[in-house]
Design a protein around this motif. Structure first.
Motif, PDB file in Angstrom:
ATOM      1  N   ALA A 131       6.841  10.314  -2.109  1.00  0.00           N
ATOM      2  CA  ALA A 131       7.585  10.237  -0.858  1.00  0.00           C
ATOM      3  C   ALA A 131       8.557   9.064  -0.868  1.00  0.00           C
ATOM      4  O   ALA A 131       9.676   9.171  -0.364  1.00  0.00           O
ATOM      5  CB  ALA A 131       6.628  10.113   0.321  1.00  0.00           C
ATOM      6  N   VAL A 132       8.158   7.962  -1.484  1.00  0.00           N
ATOM      7  CA  VAL A 132       9.049   6.804  -1.583  1.00  0.00           C
ATOM      8  C   VAL A 132      10.212   7.114  -2.523  1.00  0.00           C
ATOM      9  O   VAL A 132      11.369   6.797  -2.235  1.00  0.00           O
ATOM     10  CB  VAL A 132       8.272   5.551  -2.050  1.00  0.00           C
ATOM     11  N   ALA A 133       9.916   7.780  -3.643  1.00  0.00           N
ATOM     12  CA  ALA A 133      10.961   8.106  -4.616  1.00  0.00           C
ATOM     13  C   ALA A 133      11.978   9.095  -4.042  1.00  0.00           C
ATOM     14  O   ALA A 133      13.170   9.005  -4.333  1.00  0.00           O
ATOM     15  CB  ALA A 133      10.331   8.680  -5.883  1.00  0.00           C
ATOM     16  N   SER A 134      11.513  10.024  -3.213  1.00  0.00           N
ATOM     17  CA  SER A 134      12.437  11.001  -2.639  1.00  0.00           C
ATOM     18  C   SER A 134      13.123  10.496  -1.376  1.00  0.00           C
ATOM     19  O   SER A 134      13.987  11.170  -0.836  1.00  0.00           O
ATOM     20  CB  SER A 134      11.702  12.308  -2.339  1.00  0.00           C
ATOM     21  N   GLY A 135      12.735   9.315  -0.894  1.00  0.00           N
ATOM     22  CA  GLY A 135      13.381   8.725   0.276  1.00  0.00           C
ATOM     23  C   GLY A 135      12.805   9.149   1.607  1.00  0.00           C
ATOM     24  O   GLY A 135      13.381   8.857   2.646  1.00  0.00           O
ATOM     25  N   LEU A 136      11.687   9.835   1.603  1.00  0.00           N
ATOM     26  CA  LEU A 136      11.063  10.257   2.864  1.00  0.00           C
ATOM     27  C   LEU A 136      10.397   9.087   3.585  1.00  0.00           C
ATOM     28  O   LEU A 136      10.330   9.061   4.813  1.00  0.00           O
ATOM     29  CB  LEU A 136      10.041  11.361   2.608  1.00  0.00           C
ATOM     30  N   VAL A 137       9.875   8.137   2.802  1.00  0.00           N
ATOM     31  CA  VAL A 137       9.196   6.966   3.350  1.00  0.00           C
ATOM     32  C   VAL A 137       9.815   5.734   2.709  1.00  0.00           C
ATOM     33  O   VAL A 137      10.032   5.709   1.498  1.00  0.00           O
ATOM     34  CB  VAL A 137       7.672   7.017   3.047  1.00  0.00           C
ATOM     35  N   ALA A 138      10.080   4.720   3.511  1.00  0.00           N
ATOM     36  CA  ALA A 138      10.665   3.488   2.981  1.00  0.00           C
ATOM     37  C   ALA A 138       9.608   2.676   2.239  1.00  0.00           C
ATOM     38  O   ALA A 138       8.454   2.599   2.671  1.00  0.00           O
ATOM     39  CB  ALA A 138      11.243   2.656   4.116  1.00  0.00           C
ATOM     40  N   ALA A 139      10.002   2.079   1.123  1.00  0.00           N
ATOM     41  CA  ALA A 139       9.077   1.237   0.367  1.00  0.00           C
ATOM     42  C   ALA A 139       8.850  -0.089   1.075  1.00  0.00           C
ATOM     43  O   ALA A 139       7.787  -0.693   0.952  1.00  0.00           O
ATOM     44  CB  ALA A 139       9.611   0.989  -1.041  1.00  0.00           C
ATOM     45  N   THR A 147       0.789  -1.231   0.000  1.00  0.00           N
ATOM     46  CA  THR A 147       0.000   0.000   0.000  1.00  0.00           C
ATOM     47  C   THR A 147       0.821   1.281   0.000  1.00  0.00           C
ATOM     48  O   THR A 147       0.486   2.213  -0.720  1.00  0.00           O
ATOM     49  CB  THR A 147      -0.951   0.042   1.207  1.00  0.00           C
ATOM     50  N   ILE A 148       1.863   1.340   0.806  1.00  0.00           N
ATOM     51  CA  ILE A 148       2.603   2.593   0.960  1.00  0.00           C
ATOM     52  C   ILE A 148       3.228   3.067  -0.349  1.00  0.00           C
ATOM     53  O   ILE A 148       3.080   4.239  -0.711  1.00  0.00           O
ATOM     54  CB  ILE A 148       3.644   2.482   2.093  1.00  0.00           C
ATOM     55  N   PRO A 149       3.924   2.203  -1.123  1.00  0.00           N
ATOM     56  CA  PRO A 149       4.479   2.695  -2.393  1.00  0.00           C
ATOM     57  C   PRO A 149       3.406   3.168  -3.385  1.00  0.00           C
ATOM     58  O   PRO A 149       3.645   4.084  -4.165  1.00  0.00           O
ATOM     59  CB  PRO A 149       5.236   1.491  -2.953  1.00  0.00           C
ATOM     60  N   ASP A 150       2.213   2.552  -3.334  1.00  0.00           N
ATOM     61  CA  ASP A 150       1.138   2.979  -4.227  1.00  0.00           C
ATOM     62  C   ASP A 150       0.475   4.273  -3.775  1.00  0.00           C
ATOM     63  O   ASP A 150       0.063   5.087  -4.597  1.00  0.00           O
ATOM     64  CB  ASP A 150       0.070   1.883  -4.334  1.00  0.00           C
ATOM     65  N   LEU A 151       0.359   4.449  -2.460  1.00  0.00           N
ATOM     66  CA  LEU A 151      -0.301   5.650  -1.944  1.00  0.00           C
ATOM     67  C   LEU A 151       0.610   6.876  -1.956  1.00  0.00           C
ATOM     68  O   LEU A 151       0.145   7.994  -2.155  1.00  0.00           O
ATOM     69  CB  LEU A 151      -0.792   5.406  -0.510  1.00  0.00           C
TER      70      LEU A 151
END
Length: 81
Positions: free
Chosen positions: A44-52, A36-40
């Motif tokens: 943020a995942v691409a910039s490194g703010l949130v881990a995939a 869910t997180i990478p899709d939502l």
């Protein structure tokens, strides 16, 4: 299930039950995060703010937090019989 009924099961059964809940929670949290997180939050995942993906240790901490919140919710409810 009332606390008295759980305590009647005995310590080994309670320990196995708690461990099973945590293991299931860890797997569900890792699975939920991964799907869910990478899709939502792709930006943020691409910039490194949130881990995939999260580590097992992070999933264990999140499972503990969920268990604590569930326990607080169940303790605060009144038993209406």
């Amino acid at each position: 299930m009332k606390l008295k009924n759980i305590l009647m099961l005995g310590l080994p059964a309670i320990a196995l039950w708690v461990v099973a809940i945590f293991v299931l929670g860890i797997f569900l949290i890792k699975w939920f995060w991964m799907w869910t997180i990478p899709d939502l939050f792709p930006g943020a995942v691409a910039s490194g703010l949130v881990a995939a993906r999260i580590s097992w240790w992070t999933a264990l901490k999140l499972a503990g937090l969920v268990a604590l919140l569930a326990a607080i919710t169940n303790i605060s409810k009144t038993d209406k019989v």
